[in-house]
Design a protein around this motif. Structure first.
Motif, mmCIF file in Angstrom:
data_model
loop_
_atom_site.group_PDB
_atom_site.id
_atom_site.type_symbol
_atom_site.label_atom_id
_atom_site.label_comp_id
_atom_site.label_asym_id
_atom_site.label_seq_id
_atom_site.Cartn_x
_atom_site.Cartn_y
_atom_site.Cartn_z
ATOM 1 N N MET A 97 46.012 37.965 40.051
ATOM 2 C CA MET A 97 46.491 37.419 41.384
ATOM 3 C C MET A 97 47.143 36.214 41.096
ATOM 4 O O MET A 97 48.218 36.009 41.735
ATOM 5 C CB MET A 97 45.343 37.498 42.449
ATOM 6 C CG MET A 97 44.840 38.875 42.748
ATOM 7 S SD MET A 97 46.123 40.253 43.156
ATOM 8 C CE MET A 97 46.177 40.000 44.837
ATOM 9 N N LEU A 98 46.808 35.382 40.300
ATOM 10 C CA LEU A 98 47.406 34.073 40.296
ATOM 11 C C LEU A 98 48.747 34.270 39.460
ATOM 12 O O LEU A 98 49.729 33.474 39.861
ATOM 13 C CB LEU A 98 46.302 33.178 39.527
ATOM 14 C CG LEU A 98 45.393 32.332 40.302
ATOM 15 C CD1 LEU A 98 44.465 31.553 39.431
ATOM 16 C CD2 LEU A 98 45.793 31.550 41.350
ATOM 17 N N ALA A 99 48.680 35.055 38.537
ATOM 18 C CA ALA A 99 49.976 35.602 37.665
ATOM 19 C C ALA A 99 50.945 36.121 39.008
ATOM 20 O O ALA A 99 52.404 35.816 39.087
ATOM 21 C CB ALA A 99 49.909 36.226 36.575
ATOM 22 N N MET A 127 45.663 43.021 47.492
ATOM 23 C CA MET A 127 44.935 41.903 48.250
ATOM 24 C C MET A 127 43.703 42.260 48.972
ATOM 25 O O MET A 127 42.542 41.850 49.213
ATOM 26 C CB MET A 127 45.838 41.281 49.472
ATOM 27 C CG MET A 127 47.074 40.729 48.773
ATOM 28 S SD MET A 127 46.536 39.174 48.129
ATOM 29 C CE MET A 127 46.468 38.108 49.611
ATOM 30 N N PHE A 128 43.367 43.671 49.443
ATOM 31 C CA PHE A 128 42.473 44.092 49.983
ATOM 32 C C PHE A 128 41.056 44.076 48.862
ATOM 33 O O PHE A 128 40.011 43.769 49.221
ATOM 34 C CB PHE A 128 42.759 45.576 50.541
ATOM 35 C CG PHE A 128 41.480 46.150 51.101
ATOM 36 C CD1 PHE A 128 41.235 46.177 52.477
ATOM 37 C CD2 PHE A 128 40.572 47.177 50.438
ATOM 38 C CE1 PHE A 128 40.075 46.955 53.028
ATOM 39 C CE2 PHE A 128 39.510 47.852 50.919
ATOM 40 C CZ PHE A 128 39.104 47.702 52.288
ATOM 41 N N ALA A 129 41.486 44.636 47.816
ATOM 42 C CA ALA A 129 40.628 44.573 46.763
ATOM 43 C C ALA A 129 40.017 43.208 46.278
ATOM 44 O O ALA A 129 38.921 42.876 46.019
ATOM 45 C CB ALA A 129 41.053 45.373 45.549
ATOM 46 N N VAL A 131 37.733 37.121 45.766
ATOM 47 C CA VAL A 131 38.948 36.319 45.307
ATOM 48 C C VAL A 131 39.334 35.443 46.495
ATOM 49 O O VAL A 131 39.534 36.281 47.678
ATOM 50 C CB VAL A 131 39.937 36.835 44.648
ATOM 51 C CG1 VAL A 131 41.271 36.158 44.615
ATOM 52 C CG2 VAL A 131 39.738 37.544 43.394
ATOM 53 N N ASP A 132 39.469 34.036 46.665
ATOM 54 C CA ASP A 132 39.901 33.456 47.782
ATOM 55 C C ASP A 132 41.432 33.492 47.984
ATOM 56 O O ASP A 132 42.276 32.949 47.502
ATOM 57 C CB ASP A 132 39.515 31.960 47.734
ATOM 58 C CG ASP A 132 39.663 31.262 48.743
ATOM 59 O OD1 ASP A 132 40.400 31.526 49.909
ATOM 60 O OD2 ASP A 132 39.613 29.915 48.770
ATOM 61 N N PRO A 133 41.671 34.243 49.387
ATOM 62 C CA PRO A 133 43.127 34.319 49.469
ATOM 63 C C PRO A 133 43.962 32.939 49.652
ATOM 64 O O PRO A 133 45.092 33.000 49.588
ATOM 65 C CB PRO A 133 43.228 35.377 50.846
ATOM 66 C CG PRO A 133 41.883 35.116 51.270
ATOM 67 C CD PRO A 133 40.940 34.698 50.335
ATOM 68 N N ALA A 134 43.045 31.835 50.070
ATOM 69 C CA ALA A 134 43.823 30.519 50.126
ATOM 70 C C ALA A 134 44.606 30.055 49.106
ATOM 71 O O ALA A 134 45.475 29.171 49.050
ATOM 72 C CB ALA A 134 42.916 29.430 50.521
ATOM 73 N N ARG A 177 51.158 35.287 52.855
ATOM 74 C CA ARG A 177 52.122 35.466 53.840
ATOM 75 C C ARG A 177 52.681 36.752 53.887
ATOM 76 O O ARG A 177 52.984 37.469 54.880
ATOM 77 C CB ARG A 177 53.019 34.646 53.523
ATOM 78 C CG ARG A 177 54.195 34.298 54.346
ATOM 79 C CD ARG A 177 55.165 33.093 54.167
ATOM 80 N NE ARG A 177 55.840 33.241 52.966
ATOM 81 C CZ ARG A 177 56.805 33.985 52.462
ATOM 82 N NH1 ARG A 177 57.255 35.073 53.366
ATOM 83 N NH2 ARG A 177 57.327 33.910 51.234
ATOM 84 N N VAL A 178 52.850 37.230 52.553
ATOM 85 C CA VAL A 178 53.788 38.654 52.594
ATOM 86 C C VAL A 178 52.828 39.713 53.175
ATOM 87 O O VAL A 178 53.584 40.774 53.636
ATOM 88 C CB VAL A 178 54.479 39.070 51.104
ATOM 89 C CG1 VAL A 178 54.977 40.325 50.950
ATOM 90 C CG2 VAL A 178 55.614 37.785 50.873
#
Ligand SMILES: N[C@@H](CCC(=O)N[C@@H](CS)C(=O)NCC(=O)O)C(=O)O
Length: 215
Positions: free
Chosen positions: A141-143, A172-174, A180-183, A190-191
Protein backbone atom coordinates in the motif's frame (compact mmCIF):
# COMPACT_ATOMS: atom_id res chain seq x y z
CA UNK A 1 -24.26 -13.00 -17.29
CA UNK A 2 -23.60 -15.04 -14.18
CA UNK A 3 -21.03 -13.85 -11.65
CA UNK A 4 -19.76 -16.54 -9.30
CA UNK A 5 -18.48 -14.59 -6.36
CA UNK A 6 -18.31 -14.07 -2.61
CA UNK A 7 -19.44 -11.00 -0.70
CA UNK A 8 -16.10 -10.26 0.98
CA UNK A 9 -13.82 -11.25 -1.89
CA UNK A 10 -11.83 -8.25 -3.08
CA UNK A 11 -11.35 -9.67 -6.58
CA UNK A 12 -15.12 -10.29 -6.89
CA UNK A 13 -15.79 -6.77 -5.66
CA UNK A 14 -13.72 -5.28 -8.51
CA UNK A 15 -15.92 -7.03 -11.07
CA UNK A 16 -19.15 -6.02 -9.31
CA UNK A 17 -18.09 -2.36 -9.50
CA UNK A 18 -17.31 -2.68 -13.23
CA UNK A 19 -20.67 -4.33 -13.94
CA UNK A 20 -22.47 -1.60 -11.98
CA UNK A 21 -20.57 1.25 -13.65
CA UNK A 22 -21.34 -0.15 -17.08
CA UNK A 23 -24.98 -0.82 -16.16
CA UNK A 24 -24.78 -4.54 -16.94
CA UNK A 25 -27.37 -6.78 -15.26
CA UNK A 26 -26.07 -10.07 -13.90
CA UNK A 27 -27.10 -13.06 -11.86
CA UNK A 28 -25.31 -13.27 -8.50
CA UNK A 29 -24.13 -16.82 -7.77
CA UNK A 30 -22.67 -17.04 -4.26
CA UNK A 31 -19.64 -19.29 -3.69
CA UNK A 32 -19.01 -19.52 0.03
CA UNK A 33 -15.23 -19.50 0.52
CA UNK A 34 -15.42 -20.60 4.15
CA UNK A 35 -18.44 -22.94 4.48
CA UNK A 36 -18.04 -26.70 3.86
CA UNK A 37 -14.25 -26.34 3.76
CA UNK A 38 -14.64 -23.84 0.91
CA UNK A 39 -17.17 -24.32 -1.88
CA UNK A 40 -14.58 -22.99 -4.35
CA UNK A 41 -12.74 -26.29 -3.91
CA UNK A 42 -15.64 -28.45 -5.14
CA UNK A 43 -15.12 -30.40 -8.38
CA UNK A 44 -18.07 -28.60 -9.95
CA UNK A 45 -16.61 -25.18 -9.25
CA UNK A 46 -13.04 -26.18 -10.21
CA UNK A 47 -14.42 -27.20 -13.60
CA UNK A 48 -15.25 -23.51 -14.09
CA UNK A 49 -12.21 -22.07 -12.35
CA UNK A 50 -9.25 -24.47 -11.98
CA UNK A 51 -7.55 -22.04 -9.54
CA UNK A 52 -10.50 -22.62 -7.18
CA UNK A 53 -10.93 -18.89 -6.70
CA UNK A 54 -13.66 -16.33 -7.23
CA UNK A 55 -14.69 -14.50 -9.33
CA UNK A 56 -15.78 -16.40 -12.41
CA UNK A 57 -17.99 -14.75 -15.03
CA UNK A 58 -20.09 -16.84 -17.39
CA UNK A 59 -21.25 -14.89 -20.42
CA UNK A 60 -23.38 -15.89 -23.36
CA UNK A 61 -22.01 -15.06 -26.79
CA UNK A 62 -24.07 -16.04 -29.84
CA UNK A 63 -26.00 -18.56 -27.75
CA UNK A 64 -22.81 -20.16 -26.39
CA UNK A 65 -21.90 -19.98 -22.67
CA UNK A 66 -18.31 -18.85 -22.19
CA UNK A 67 -16.36 -18.83 -18.96
CA UNK A 68 -13.93 -16.12 -17.87
CA UNK A 69 -11.67 -16.14 -14.81
CA UNK A 70 -9.25 -13.59 -13.27
CA UNK A 71 -10.91 -10.33 -12.26
CA UNK A 72 -8.62 -8.06 -14.27
CA UNK A 73 -9.09 -10.12 -17.44
CA UNK A 74 -12.84 -10.08 -16.78
CA UNK A 75 -12.92 -6.29 -16.40
CA UNK A 76 -10.80 -5.86 -19.54
CA UNK A 77 -13.29 -8.09 -21.40
CA UNK A 78 -16.20 -5.97 -20.13
CA UNK A 79 -14.30 -2.85 -21.14
CA UNK A 80 -13.92 -4.10 -24.70
CA UNK A 81 -17.46 -5.37 -24.99
CA UNK A 82 -19.11 -2.41 -23.21
CA UNK A 83 -16.72 0.52 -23.77
CA UNK A 84 -18.79 3.16 -21.98
CA UNK A 85 -17.94 4.49 -19.49
CA UNK A 86 -14.27 3.83 -20.25
CA UNK A 87 -12.25 2.37 -17.39
CA UNK A 88 -8.85 2.89 -19.03
CA UNK A 89 -7.48 6.30 -20.09
CA UNK A 90 -7.00 6.88 -23.83
CA UNK A 91 -3.47 8.25 -23.40
CA UNK A 92 -0.99 5.32 -23.66
CA UNK A 93 1.22 6.56 -20.82
CA UNK A 94 -1.71 7.03 -18.43
CA UNK A 95 -3.16 3.71 -19.55
CA UNK A 96 0.12 2.02 -18.62
CA UNK A 97 0.24 3.90 -15.31
CA UNK A 98 -3.30 2.70 -14.59
CA UNK A 99 -2.31 -0.89 -15.31
CA UNK A 100 0.78 -0.48 -13.11
CA UNK A 101 -1.43 0.50 -10.15
CA UNK A 102 -3.71 -2.43 -10.94
CA UNK A 103 -0.77 -4.84 -10.87
CA UNK A 104 0.57 -3.51 -7.58
CA UNK A 105 -2.73 -4.63 -6.05
CA UNK A 106 -3.51 -7.63 -8.23
CA UNK A 107 -0.04 -9.19 -8.35
CA UNK A 108 1.86 -7.48 -5.54
CA UNK A 109 -0.56 -7.41 -2.61
CA UNK A 110 -3.76 -9.42 -2.98
CA UNK A 111 -2.21 -12.86 -3.60
CA UNK A 112 -0.37 -12.59 -0.26
CA UNK A 113 -3.53 -11.80 1.73
CA UNK A 114 -5.47 -14.72 0.30
CA UNK A 115 -6.90 -17.53 2.42
CA UNK A 116 -4.39 -20.16 1.25
CA UNK A 117 -1.15 -18.28 2.09
CA UNK A 118 -2.64 -17.38 5.47
CA UNK A 119 -3.53 -21.02 6.11
CA UNK A 120 -0.03 -22.12 5.05
CA UNK A 121 1.72 -19.64 7.35
CA UNK A 122 -0.59 -20.52 10.26
CA UNK A 123 -0.84 -24.29 9.91
CA UNK A 124 2.31 -25.44 8.11
CA UNK A 125 4.87 -22.86 9.23
CA UNK A 126 3.24 -22.33 12.64
CA UNK A 127 3.69 -18.63 12.10
CA UNK A 128 1.70 -15.49 12.74
CA UNK A 129 -0.53 -15.26 9.66
CA UNK A 130 -2.06 -11.92 10.68
CA UNK A 131 1.38 -10.30 11.06
CA UNK A 132 2.54 -11.81 7.74
CA UNK A 133 -0.52 -10.46 5.95
CA UNK A 134 -0.36 -7.02 7.55
CA UNK A 135 3.32 -6.72 6.62
CA UNK A 136 2.77 -7.43 2.92
CA UNK A 137 -0.37 -5.32 2.65
CA UNK A 138 1.33 -2.37 4.40
CA UNK A 139 4.42 -2.60 2.19
CA UNK A 140 2.36 -2.78 -1.00
CA UNK A 141 0.00 0.00 0.00
CA UNK A 142 2.91 2.38 0.63
CA UNK A 143 4.16 1.69 -2.90
CA UNK A 144 0.66 2.23 -4.25
CA UNK A 145 0.43 5.52 -2.34
CA UNK A 146 3.75 6.74 -3.80
CA UNK A 147 2.76 5.87 -7.36
CA UNK A 148 -0.77 7.24 -7.02
CA UNK A 149 0.45 10.55 -5.61
CA UNK A 150 2.06 11.19 -9.02
CA UNK A 151 -1.07 10.60 -11.13
CA UNK A 152 -4.08 11.23 -8.89
CA UNK A 153 -6.71 13.84 -9.57
CA UNK A 154 -10.17 13.17 -8.19
CA UNK A 155 -9.37 9.46 -8.71
CA UNK A 156 -6.14 7.47 -8.86
CA UNK A 157 -5.31 8.46 -12.44
CA UNK A 158 -6.76 11.85 -13.31
CA UNK A 159 -10.36 12.85 -12.84
CA UNK A 160 -12.16 9.81 -14.25
CA UNK A 161 -12.70 6.46 -12.55
CA UNK A 162 -10.32 3.81 -13.90
CA UNK A 163 -9.68 0.14 -13.36
CA UNK A 164 -7.12 1.18 -10.74
CA UNK A 165 -9.92 2.62 -8.58
CA UNK A 166 -11.85 -0.66 -8.87
CA UNK A 167 -8.82 -2.37 -7.33
CA UNK A 168 -8.17 0.32 -4.74
CA UNK A 169 -11.50 0.31 -2.88
CA UNK A 170 -11.58 -3.43 -2.03
CA UNK A 171 -7.88 -3.31 -1.19
CA UNK A 172 -8.38 -0.45 1.30
CA UNK A 173 -11.12 -2.53 2.95
CA UNK A 174 -8.68 -5.44 3.29
CA UNK A 175 -5.93 -3.13 4.54
CA UNK A 176 -8.16 -1.87 7.36
CA UNK A 177 -9.25 -5.42 8.20
CA UNK A 178 -5.63 -6.38 8.74
CA UNK A 179 -4.80 -3.30 10.79
CA UNK A 180 -2.98 -1.10 8.27
CA UNK A 181 -3.39 2.55 9.30
CA UNK A 182 -5.12 4.53 6.49
CA UNK A 183 -3.59 7.75 7.88
CA UNK A 184 -0.31 6.61 6.26
CA UNK A 185 -2.09 6.53 2.89
CA UNK A 186 -3.55 10.03 2.38
CA UNK A 187 -3.95 9.93 -1.41
CA UNK A 188 -5.47 6.47 -1.34
CA UNK A 189 -7.86 7.37 1.49
CA UNK A 190 -9.01 10.53 -0.31
CA UNK A 191 -9.65 8.68 -3.57
CA UNK A 192 -11.38 5.83 -1.74
CA UNK A 193 -13.82 8.35 -0.23
CA UNK A 194 -14.50 9.85 -3.67
CA UNK A 195 -15.21 6.39 -5.10
CA UNK A 196 -17.46 5.44 -2.21
CA UNK A 197 -19.60 8.49 -2.94
CA UNK A 198 -20.61 6.86 -6.25
CA UNK A 199 -23.69 4.61 -6.37
CA UNK A 200 -21.92 1.96 -8.50
CA UNK A 201 -19.26 1.55 -5.82
CA UNK A 202 -21.78 1.62 -2.97
CA UNK A 203 -23.96 -1.18 -4.30
CA UNK A 204 -20.89 -3.35 -4.95
CA UNK A 205 -19.84 -3.19 -1.29
CA UNK A 206 -19.68 -6.51 0.59
CA UNK A 207 -22.39 -5.60 3.09
CA UNK A 208 -24.88 -5.05 0.26
CA UNK A 209 -24.47 -8.50 -1.26
CA UNK A 210 -27.09 -11.25 -0.81
CA UNK A 211 -24.63 -13.63 0.89
CA UNK A 212 -23.22 -11.01 3.30
CA UNK A 213 -22.79 -12.16 6.87
CA UNK A 214 -23.55 -9.39 9.39
CA UNK A 215 -20.59 -8.42 11.60
N1 LIG B 1 -6.04 -12.97 -9.42
C1 LIG B 1 -7.31 -13.52 -9.08
C2 LIG B 1 -7.41 -13.64 -7.58
C3 LIG B 1 -8.68 -14.35 -7.16
C4 LIG B 1 -8.66 -14.61 -5.68
O1 LIG B 1 -7.61 -14.62 -5.03
N2 LIG B 1 -9.83 -14.85 -5.13
C5 LIG B 1 -9.91 -15.14 -3.71
C6 LIG B 1 -10.94 -14.25 -3.05
S1 LIG B 1 -10.51 -12.56 -3.23
C7 LIG B 1 -10.33 -16.58 -3.52
O2 LIG B 1 -11.17 -17.08 -4.24
N3 LIG B 1 -9.73 -17.26 -2.53
C8 LIG B 1 -10.10 -18.61 -2.23
C9 LIG B 1 -8.99 -19.39 -1.58
O3 LIG B 1 -7.90 -18.84 -1.36
O4 LIG B 1 -9.24 -20.56 -1.28
C10 LIG B 1 -8.42 -12.62 -9.62
O5 LIG B 1 -8.17 -11.42 -9.73
O6 LIG B 1 -9.50 -13.11 -9.97
Amino acid sequence: MKLYNYWRSSASWRVRIALNLKGIAYEYVAVNLVADGGQQKSDAYRALNPMAQVPTLVVEENGVARTLTQSVAIVEYLEERYPSPALLPRDPYLRARTRALVEVVNAGIQPLQNLEPQRYVREELKGDAAAFTKHFIGRGMLALEALAAETAGAYLVGDEVTLADLCLVPQMFAARRFGVDPATLPTLARVEAACNALAAFQSARPEHQPDAVPA
